[in-house]
Scaffold this motif. Structure first.
Motif, PDB file in Angstrom:
ATOM      1  N   ASP A  81      34.058  33.619  34.920  1.00  0.00           N
ATOM      2  CA  ASP A  81      33.987  34.917  34.231  1.00  0.00           C
ATOM      3  C   ASP A  81      33.318  35.964  35.110  1.00  0.00           C
ATOM      4  O   ASP A  81      33.744  37.124  35.151  1.00  0.00           O
ATOM      5  N   ALA A  82      32.273  35.567  35.831  1.00  0.00           N
ATOM      6  CA  ALA A  82      31.584  36.496  36.734  1.00  0.00           C
ATOM      7  C   ALA A  82      32.498  36.924  37.872  1.00  0.00           C
ATOM      8  O   ALA A  82      32.482  38.091  38.303  1.00  0.00           O
ATOM      9  N   THR A  85      34.818  39.505  36.412  1.00  0.00           N
ATOM     10  CA  THR A  85      34.074  40.759  36.199  1.00  0.00           C
ATOM     11  C   THR A  85      33.880  41.497  37.516  1.00  0.00           C
ATOM     12  O   THR A  85      34.051  42.718  37.586  1.00  0.00           O
ATOM     13  N   GLN A  86      33.549  40.761  38.573  1.00  0.00           N
ATOM     14  CA  GLN A  86      33.377  41.378  39.889  1.00  0.00           C
ATOM     15  C   GLN A  86      34.700  41.939  40.403  1.00  0.00           C
ATOM     16  O   GLN A  86      34.747  43.031  40.975  1.00  0.00           O
ATOM     17  N   GLU A  88      37.136  43.052  38.617  1.00  0.00           N
ATOM     18  CA  GLU A  88      37.376  44.283  37.854  1.00  0.00           C
ATOM     19  C   GLU A  88      36.564  45.432  38.419  1.00  0.00           C
ATOM     20  O   GLU A  88      37.081  46.542  38.611  1.00  0.00           O
ATOM     21  N   ALA A  89      35.293  45.191  38.721  1.00  0.00           N
ATOM     22  CA  ALA A  89      34.419  46.226  39.265  1.00  0.00           C
ATOM     23  C   ALA A  89      34.902  46.704  40.633  1.00  0.00           C
ATOM     24  O   ALA A  89      34.749  47.877  40.985  1.00  0.00           O
TER      25      ALA A  89
END
Length: 110
Positions: A81-82, A85-86, A88-89
């Motif tokens: 998940d991290a 998220t990264q 996406e960022a």
């Protein structure tokens, strides 16, 4: 993690996910196949598609489904998940976040 598309001239291309516990990198490794063969194999496997010779899209849900059962780290789901998220960022998502842009590299086994 590596999404590999490999096969030979007389073989049907195979899509497999390797290095499932290494969530610090993600790329598409391509064997001695044409772009059309790679794109077709990715689509048939439900893993994504090839945009061009240098870039592919990998479906996040398909990647997770292929990798998670083989993961050995207790915190793998949180680390996956991290990673998403990264991505996406960093602007590596496509299809409203359902896919990730990945670099295409030669497969070591090619």
């Amino acid at each position: 993690m590596i999404v590999e598309v490999v096969g030979g001239a007389d073989e049907v291309p195979e899509v497999r996910v390797e290095g499932v516990d290494d969530l610090t990198r993600l790329h598409l490794a391509v064997g001695a196949l044409t772009d059309e063969d790679v794109d077709g194999a990715l689509r048939q496997a439900g893993m994504g598609r090839l945009l061009d010779a240098d870039t592919g899209l990998v479906d996040v849900a398909a990647l997770r489904a292929a990798a998670e059962p083989r993961a050995t780290a207790a915190d793998w789901a949180e680390r996956f998940d991290a990673m998403i998220t990264q991505a996406e960022a960093d602007g590596w998502t496509a299809d409203d976040g359902a896919s990730l842009h990945v670099h295409v590299e030669p497969a070591a086994s090619a």
